[in-house]
Design an enzyme around this catalytic site. Structure first.
Site, short mmCIF file in Angstrom:
data_model
loop_
_atom_site.label_atom_id
_atom_site.label_comp_id
_atom_site.label_asym_id
_atom_site.label_seq_id
_atom_site.Cartn_x
_atom_site.Cartn_y
_atom_site.Cartn_z
N LEU A 129 0.76 -1.09 -0.01
CA LEU A 129 0.06 0.03 0.01
C LEU A 129 0.91 1.27 0.08
O LEU A 129 1.61 1.59 0.95
CB LEU A 129 -0.90 0.09 1.34
CG LEU A 129 -1.71 1.35 1.49
CD1 LEU A 129 -2.60 1.41 0.11
CD2 LEU A 129 -2.66 1.17 2.47
N HIS A 233 7.37 2.23 10.56
CA HIS A 233 7.79 3.42 9.95
C HIS A 233 6.64 4.58 10.07
O HIS A 233 5.46 4.64 10.45
CB HIS A 233 8.09 3.27 8.55
CG HIS A 233 9.03 4.34 7.79
ND1 HIS A 233 8.33 5.60 7.34
CD2 HIS A 233 10.28 4.33 7.42
CE1 HIS A 233 9.33 6.20 6.80
NE2 HIS A 233 10.33 5.61 6.88
#
Length: 340
Positions: A129, A233
């Site tokens: 994604l 992240h």
């Protein structure tokens, strides 16, 4: 007014656009490496998967591109891998807690340790994604994410009973990660980037050959490595929130390279799948309800944002623009998920 984006199956002529997405995704985005051979192979595999040209559907890899229907510009992508750990091992670290006790020393405490596992065999994986910065907002991220679940809802026999997602861990702009520096580099004697690419192009036997065979005590790692275990992240925080909203949960399993979290959920309990239904789309002027809709044509699937109004349980009134994006006529059936 909904944004004019549509998710469609990736094609081989999407190569240049997908390479651009790979370059912009940054270090550590394993499923989109900046590697021409891997990108071409993934496009070819996706084409065959959507076309039904695979003898074993459990090997299917379905890559979808997010396209602006009005301009033709590609703004992002997302993907579904039908089965993990089948054609090659899928290694991870599980964080276990060990109880330490000594009556003689009058001490009792718990210690966490990492053990190498390959426990997700047969799980379907959602991932890849990524949206270009100019195409974020306005529901585009939800479209890219939820389109994968509408794909699974339409053809459940092609996918596993359990679904997982692996999120990129803490990796800086130069491709450095404290988790790899503390563990991986000592066993592999290569950079994080080299190991990341090798895991994408090989059968991952090198991981079994080189990884430590015994538990790694977390307390022995440097503080900067301990702090990133199970953290994603910064660019993946939004994706993690969407996954948790769908019902995915972190089960203390992390990536062996960057320490990023893996989350999982039963397919039938994923919110978009559970709440979607089949309706007849009727062309007309209506508003008040928004959601995501799929034409349910597996080999030429089209998934779009939708605005309109329910007419009972089985009909939904929407615009001609939405029908055009789906390549449908008024009176066609489609799979619909509505915001509650």
């Amino acid at each position: 007014m909904t944004a004019p984006y549509v998710m469609r199956p990736a094609r081989r002529d999407d190569f240049d656009a997908l390479m651009t997405l790979a370059e912009e995704s940054g270090p550590g985005f394993t499923s989109l490496p900046v590697h021409e051979g891997i990108i071409r192979e993934r496009l070819e595999k996706s084409e065959k998967s959507f076309a039904g040209d695979l003898d074993q559907p459990q090997y299917g890899k379905y890559l979808m591109m997010m396209v602006n229907h009005e301009t033709g510009e590609i703004g992002g992508c997302s993907a579904v891998k039908a089965g993990t750990g089948i054609d090659q091992p899928f290694f991870n670290y599980r964080v276990i807690t060990l109880a330490q006790a000594s009556q003689a020393a009058d001490r009792r405490h718990n210690m966490d340790a990492l053990i190498l596992t390959n426990e997700f065999v047969g799980f379907t994986e959602v991932g890849t994604l990524f949206l270009r910065s100019a195409h974020r907002g306005g529901g585009a991220g939800r479209l890219a994410a939820q389109s994968r679940y509408l794909l699974m809802a339409s053809y459940p026999e092609r996918f596993g009973d359990m679904v997982l997602a692996e999120l990129r861990g803490v990796v800086d702009a130069e491709g450095e990660t404290p988790f790899w520096d503390a563990i991986g580099q000592h066993f592999f004697r290569m950079s994080f980037k080299e190991a990341d690419i090798l895991s994408a192009v090989s059968d991952n036997q090198f991981i079994l050959d080189l990884m430590p065979k015994y538990p790694i005590y977390v307390d022995l790692l440097p503080p900067e490595a301990r702090e990133v275990i199970g953290r994603c992240h910064a660019d993946g925080v939004g994706a993690l929130k969407l996954l948790e909203w769908e019902g995915f949960r972190f089960e203390r399993t992390v990536d062996i390279f960057d320490g990023g979290p893996l989350v999982a959920a039963p397919r039938k309990l994923i919110r978009t799948i559970r709440e979607s239904r089949t309706v007849t789309l009727i062309e007309g002027e209506a508003s008040g309800e928004t959601g995501i809709v799929s034409n349910d044509h597996f080999n030429d699937i089209r998934i779009s944002l939708i605005e309109g109004e329910s007419r009972g349980e089985n009909e939904f009134v929407t615009s001609k623009a939405v029908l055009d994006r789906l390549k449908l006529q008024s009176g066609s059936t489609a799979r619909l998920w509505l915001r509650s």
